[in-house]
Design a protein around this motif. Sequence first.
Motif, PDB file in Angstrom:
ATOM      1  N   ASP A  41       1.042  -1.371   0.116  1.00  0.00           N
ATOM      2  CA  ASP A  41      -0.049   0.040  -0.009  1.00  0.00           C
ATOM      3  C   ASP A  41       0.840   1.328  -0.099  1.00  0.00           C
ATOM      4  N   GLY A  42       1.233   1.633  -1.150  1.00  0.00           N
ATOM      5  CA  GLY A  42       2.029   2.881  -1.430  1.00  0.00           C
ATOM      6  C   GLY A  42       1.818   3.929  -0.905  1.00  0.00           C
ATOM      7  N   ARG A  43       0.523   4.185  -0.608  1.00  0.00           N
ATOM      8  CA  ARG A  43      -0.186   5.251  -0.343  1.00  0.00           C
ATOM      9  C   ARG A  43       0.080   5.641   1.356  1.00  0.00           C
ATOM     10  N   LEU A  44       0.511   4.565   1.962  1.00  0.00           N
ATOM     11  CA  LEU A  44       0.740   4.609   3.478  1.00  0.00           C
ATOM     12  C   LEU A  44       2.146   5.444   3.588  1.00  0.00           C
ATOM     13  N   VAL A  45       2.728   5.394   2.540  1.00  0.00           N
ATOM     14  CA  VAL A  45       4.077   5.956   2.691  1.00  0.00           C
ATOM     15  C   VAL A  45       4.044   7.393   1.630  1.00  0.00           C
ATOM     16  N   THR A  46       3.601   7.398   0.675  1.00  0.00           N
ATOM     17  CA  THR A  46       3.392   8.717   0.010  1.00  0.00           C
ATOM     18  C   THR A  46       2.254   9.663   0.510  1.00  0.00           C
ATOM     19  N   LEU A  47       1.483   9.175   1.338  1.00  0.00           N
ATOM     20  CA  LEU A  47       0.719  10.389   2.099  1.00  0.00           C
ATOM     21  C   LEU A  47       1.317  10.607   3.515  1.00  0.00           C
TER      22      LEU A  47
END
Length: 192
Positions: A41-47
């Motif tokens: 879940d890349g969004r947990l990093v990019t957000l």
Amino acid sequence: MIAPGSPESRRAKLLDLLRRKALRFGSFTLASGRTSGYYLDGRLVTLDAEGAWLTARVILDLMERERVDARAAGGLTLGADPIAGALAAVSHAEGRALSAFIVRKEAKVHGTGRKVEGELREGDAVVVLDDVVTTAGSTLQAIRAVEELGCKVAAVICLVDREEGGAEALKSYRFYPLFRVSELLAGPAPRA
């Protein structure tokens, strides 16, 4: 020892953050319909504040190293959105402003009817972004949308390549994954 603030240290910090925050083990159904024993879940990093900055900074390091010249960066909503926003902000702060764009999954049926949001002009060189590339279906959708506007794809950059055929599907483009999933899986086990 890696010098603080070096491209290597930023990349190492981003890899650690991906392992700790984005990588999960279990049984997951992917967008392609396939099942997987892990999920990114890349969004947990990019957000995440630090993750957004690190992602943008590592992309700028890569663009400098590989001599990728572009006016704008973006991709298909939703995975590319936080990356594009962070990249626009960090690039501006560092004196190399890249505009951001967002490719909708479907063109708007009201207002301007655009499929691509942002100020792109015919002939612009762009970077197409994605958080995770599996088969590259979403990435290719974004590429088609910007090419239909007459833009030139200078590079395709993703946070993680799942190494499941995406690189082969993107072989006509300069494709740069910041990480390959084998690199993430080789590290310490994240929480389930």
